[in-house]
Design a protein around this motif. Sequence first.
Motif, mmCIF file in Angstrom:
data_model
loop_
_atom_site.group_PDB
_atom_site.id
_atom_site.type_symbol
_atom_site.label_atom_id
_atom_site.label_comp_id
_atom_site.label_asym_id
_atom_site.label_seq_id
_atom_site.Cartn_x
_atom_site.Cartn_y
_atom_site.Cartn_z
ATOM 1 N N UNK A 169 75.293 33.867 21.327
ATOM 2 C CA UNK A 169 73.881 33.821 21.692
ATOM 3 C C UNK A 169 73.006 33.374 20.530
ATOM 4 N N UNK A 170 73.580 33.328 19.323
ATOM 5 C CA UNK A 170 72.784 33.003 18.132
ATOM 6 C C UNK A 170 72.672 31.492 17.881
ATOM 7 N N UNK A 171 73.760 30.723 17.850
ATOM 8 C CA UNK A 171 73.628 29.284 17.573
ATOM 9 C C UNK A 171 72.879 28.552 18.688
ATOM 10 N N UNK A 172 72.200 27.467 18.319
ATOM 11 C CA UNK A 172 71.573 26.591 19.298
ATOM 12 C C UNK A 172 72.667 25.898 20.118
ATOM 13 N N UNK A 173 72.344 25.447 21.346
ATOM 14 C CA UNK A 173 73.370 24.839 22.206
ATOM 15 C C UNK A 173 74.174 23.725 21.542
ATOM 16 N N UNK A 174 73.511 22.829 20.815
ATOM 17 C CA UNK A 174 74.237 21.730 20.176
ATOM 18 C C UNK A 174 75.173 22.240 19.078
ATOM 19 N N UNK A 175 74.709 23.236 18.332
ATOM 20 C CA UNK A 175 75.538 23.808 17.271
ATOM 21 C C UNK A 175 76.742 24.535 17.870
ATOM 22 N N UNK A 176 76.534 25.231 18.983
ATOM 23 C CA UNK A 176 77.639 25.933 19.624
ATOM 24 C C UNK A 176 78.654 24.943 20.184
ATOM 25 N N UNK A 177 78.172 23.848 20.784
ATOM 26 C CA UNK A 177 79.075 22.827 21.311
ATOM 27 C C UNK A 177 79.910 22.216 20.186
ATOM 28 N N UNK A 178 79.272 21.986 19.032
ATOM 29 C CA UNK A 178 79.998 21.440 17.892
ATOM 30 C C UNK A 178 81.040 22.429 17.380
ATOM 31 N N UNK A 179 80.688 23.714 17.368
ATOM 32 C CA UNK A 179 81.634 24.744 16.921
ATOM 33 C C UNK A 179 82.829 24.814 17.874
ATOM 34 N N UNK A 180 82.572 24.729 19.163
ATOM 35 C CA UNK A 180 83.669 24.749 20.141
ATOM 36 C C UNK A 180 84.603 23.556 19.941
ATOM 37 N N UNK A 181 84.040 22.385 19.671
ATOM 38 C CA UNK A 181 84.882 21.202 19.428
ATOM 39 C C UNK A 181 85.710 21.384 18.164
ATOM 40 N N UNK A 182 85.068 21.884 17.106
ATOM 41 C CA UNK A 182 85.763 22.085 15.831
ATOM 42 C C UNK A 182 86.928 23.062 15.986
ATOM 43 N N UNK A 183 86.668 24.193 16.621
ATOM 44 C CA UNK A 183 87.698 25.212 16.758
ATOM 45 C C UNK A 183 88.805 24.733 17.705
ATOM 46 N N UNK A 184 88.445 24.011 18.754
ATOM 47 C CA UNK A 184 89.445 23.480 19.674
ATOM 48 C C UNK A 184 90.394 22.517 18.960
ATOM 49 N N UNK A 185 89.856 21.729 18.025
ATOM 50 C CA UNK A 185 90.698 20.817 17.255
ATOM 51 C C UNK A 185 91.652 21.582 16.348
ATOM 52 N N UNK A 186 91.179 22.680 15.766
ATOM 53 C CA UNK A 186 92.049 23.509 14.924
ATOM 54 C C UNK A 186 93.138 24.154 15.774
#
Length: 223
Positions: A169-186
């Motif tokens: 609930x803390x990150x902005x939508x774009x930041x959360x989407x980027x985090x999801x992509x980053x973690x999915x790649x890991x």
Amino acid sequence: MTVEFSSSTPTPEEVERDRETGRVLFAGEFNFVFGAQKLGQLPDPILPEIAFAGRSNVGKSSLINALTGRRALARASSEPGRTKQLNFFEMAHRLTLVDMPGYGFAKAARAVKEDWQGMMFSYLRGRPTLRRVVLLLDSRVEVKASDREIMKMLDRAAVTFQVVLTKCDVPKPNALAAKLREVSEIVATHAAAFPHVLATSSETGLGIEDLRAELARLANPPA
């Protein structure tokens, strides 16, 4: 322990069915079974087990409490890294939740960290009823070296783990989407990792239904 994943995508009807199954399961009776500080103290492996792991202050206790709808089933310590035991909670005679000690605590001595890793690896590798580890990562911060080490440990132990992002609930939508992509790649680089990364918030309830549904699929059927 063999790591296997289903390649099929559930239909919308199956998703709703699994959400309802998860809601009913997590609304049922909960009992604290035991707190084990040594491997010899572990309760008998009877029910399927889901273990929750994460760095200190990742929001593990809050997420477990949100899943179960209870305010203090799992309690966070005021001093990160203080808890050193595996806490077992039985759910409706169908599933056991295991609250693992937090890792990555900066103030702990090296010997304490090594002892934690030794005990946790032995538990992960040798527990026949362990179905999955829910590995929590804080969505607000970068993936730490300790997180990557735990993923490698889980690969070596051949234990299926699923990464769940907390405090989304803390990150902005774009930041959360980027985090999801980053973690999915890991996650894609780890043989033992379940491919679906979930975003959750214990404050808003984001992702809680879906996580309940995921875990309910691993529980024993109702009597």
